[in-house]
Design an enzyme around this catalytic site. Structure first.
Site, short mmCIF file in Angstrom:
data_model
loop_
_atom_site.label_atom_id
_atom_site.label_comp_id
_atom_site.label_asym_id
_atom_site.label_seq_id
_atom_site.Cartn_x
_atom_site.Cartn_y
_atom_site.Cartn_z
CB CYS A 123 -50.64 -116.21 43.82
SG CYS A 123 -50.66 -117.22 42.31
CG HIS A 269 -54.01 -114.01 43.66
ND1 HIS A 269 -53.27 -113.53 42.60
CD2 HIS A 269 -54.18 -115.34 43.44
CE1 HIS A 269 -53.02 -114.52 41.77
NE2 HIS A 269 -53.55 -115.63 42.26
CG ASN A 300 -53.44 -116.37 38.50
OD1 ASN A 300 -52.52 -115.67 38.92
ND2 ASN A 300 -53.83 -117.47 39.13
#
Length: 344
Positions: A123, A269, A300
Site C-alpha cells: 500500500c 492511504h 482499500n
C-alpha cells in the site's frame, strides 16, 4: 589521472503534472459481502467505514484499467504518450513474475522505449514510485515519468475470511511527474519494519503449489484448492498505523518545512476510516484541511488508493490545482512512505 564523471543534467525540481483514475463499473455493496461471512452492514461500517467497493469484471484486466487511467493522466498533464520516457507501476496483483506489466503498458500506450518497471511495496507502492520518479526527473534520466498504482485485489480476496473479505477493492490511479522550476514534491520519509512482515501477507506462497503433497494447502468447502489470498492481523496493523504512521506523517511535514496549518489537503492511504480519523486527530489538522475519505465507496485499493483519492478530490472540486497536500502510504512489508506534494 582519474577520469571525472560528468554530472547529471536534469530539472532543478519535479512535480505532479496530471492525474487520472479508473474505477471498475461494478459496485459491490456490503450486502453482497455478507452472503459469505457472518457479519452485518453496521459492523463493517463501524470497523472500516466501508459501504461499497468496485470489483473488476473479466474484461477489466489490470492492463486495460491501467491504460485507461494512464491515458487520462497523460492528457491531464498536457503531454502526449510518446513524451513519456519512464513508466513505474506499483502493484501486488500482477500475477506474472516476469515480465513487469510496466513494459506492456509503455508499449501499448505509445511510450516507445521508455524505462519501465514494477514496484512491489504494498500500500506504500505509490509513494515509493513517486519518489523514484522525482529522482529520475531531477537526475535527468527521464523528463516525464508515469507513476501508477494498479490493483485487482478482488483476485486476492478470500470471501470467507471475516477479517478481510469486506476490505479490498479494485482500481487504478496514475500521475505524470515532470520538471518544475520550484519544488513540487517534498523530501520523502520512508522505510520498513520487516520484523512485522507476517502481519500482512499472502496466505500461501506460490512455490508451495509445486510440491507433490497438496494436503497442507488450503481448500474450500468442496475440497478444491483455494487460490492464495491476502490475510492480515487486523488489530496489530491498526495499532501500528494509528500510533506509528502519524509520526511518519509529521516527519514528512517537518522535512518539507511545513506545519499542519500550512496544508490544504491530507491524502492518506485509504485503508480504514478509523485510521484516517485517528491520524487527523493526532496530527492536529485544522478543520480547513480537506481530508480524503474515498475508502467509504472505494474500499482499500492498496497502491492505487492515494492517486484514486487525489483524482476524486480534484474532480469533485474538494481540492484544486496548486493545493499543498500531505500523502502517506503504509502496508504490507511493513513499509511506509510519506511526502508533501503540490496538486496538479
Amino acid at each position: 589521472m582519474t577520469a571525472k564523471i560528468k554530472p547529471a543534467q536534469g530539472s532543478p525540481y519535479a512535480r505532479i503534472l496530471g492525474v487520472g483514475g479508473y474505477r471498475p463499473t461494478r459496485v459491490v455493496p456490503n450486502e453482497e459481502i455478507l452472503k459469505h461471512i457472518d457479519s452485518s452492514d453496521e459492523w463493517i461500517r463501524s470497523r472500516s467505514g466501508i459501504a461499497t467497493r468496485h470489483w473488476a469484471g473479466p474484461e477489466e484486466t489490470l492492463a486495460e484499467m491501467t491504460l485507461t487511467a494512464a491515458g487520462k493522466a497523460v492528457a491531464d498533464a498536457g503531454i502526449t504518450a510518446d513524451q513519456v520516457d519512464g513508466v513505474i507501476i506499483a502493484t501486488v496483483s500482477h500475477f506474472k513474475q516476469t515480465p513487469a506489466i510496466a513494459t506492456e503498458i509503455a508499449d501499448r500506450m505509445g511510450a516507445g522505449k521508455a524505462a519501465a518497471f514494477d514496484v512491489n511495496a504494498g500500500c506504500a507502492g505509490f509513494g515509493y514510485g513517486l519518489t523514484l520518479a522525482k529522482g529520475m526527473v531531477v537526475e535527468g534520466s527521464s523528463k516525464y515519468v508515469l507513476v501508477v498504482g494498479a490493483e485487482r485485489l478482488s483476485d486476492l480476496t478470500d470471501l470467507t475470511d471475516r477479517s478481510t473479505a469486506f476490505l479490498f477493492g479494485d482500481g487504478v490511479g496514475a500521475v505524470v511527474v515532470g520538471p518544475s522550476e520550484e519544488p513540487g514534491i517534498g523530501p520523502t520519509v520512508w522505510g520498513s519494519e520487516g520484523d512485522k512482515a507476517d502481519v500482512i501477507s499472502q496466505t500461501v506462497p506460490w512455490d508451495d503449489y509445486r510440491v507433490g503433497d497438496v494436503s497442507q494447502l488450503p481448500v474450500d468447502e468442496k475440497g478444491e484448492l483455494k487460490f492464495p489470498a491476502l490475510r492480515q492481523e487486523g488489530q496489530t496493523v491498526f495499532r501500528w498505523a494509528v500510533f506509528e504512521m502519524a509520526k511518519v506523517a509529521q516527519q514528512a511535514l517537518d522535512a518539507a518545512g511545513l506545519a499542519p496549518e500550512d496544508l490544504d489537503v491530507f491524502i492518506p492511504h485509504q485503508a480504514n476510516m478509523r485510521i484516517i480519523d485517528s491520524m487527523v486527530k493526532t496530527l492536529k489538522l485544522p478543520d480547513s484541511v480537506t481530508v480524503a475519505r474515498d475508502v467509504e465507496t472505494t474500499g482499500n485499493t492498496s497502491a492505487a488508493s492515494i492517486p484514486l483519492a487525489m483524482e476524486r478530490l480534484l474532480a469533485t472540486g474538494q481540492a484544486k490545482s496548486g493545493d499543498t497536500a500531505l500523502v502517506i502510504g503504509f502496508g504490507a512489508g511493513l513499509v511506509y512512505a510519506a511526502t508533501v506534494v503540490t496538486l496538479p
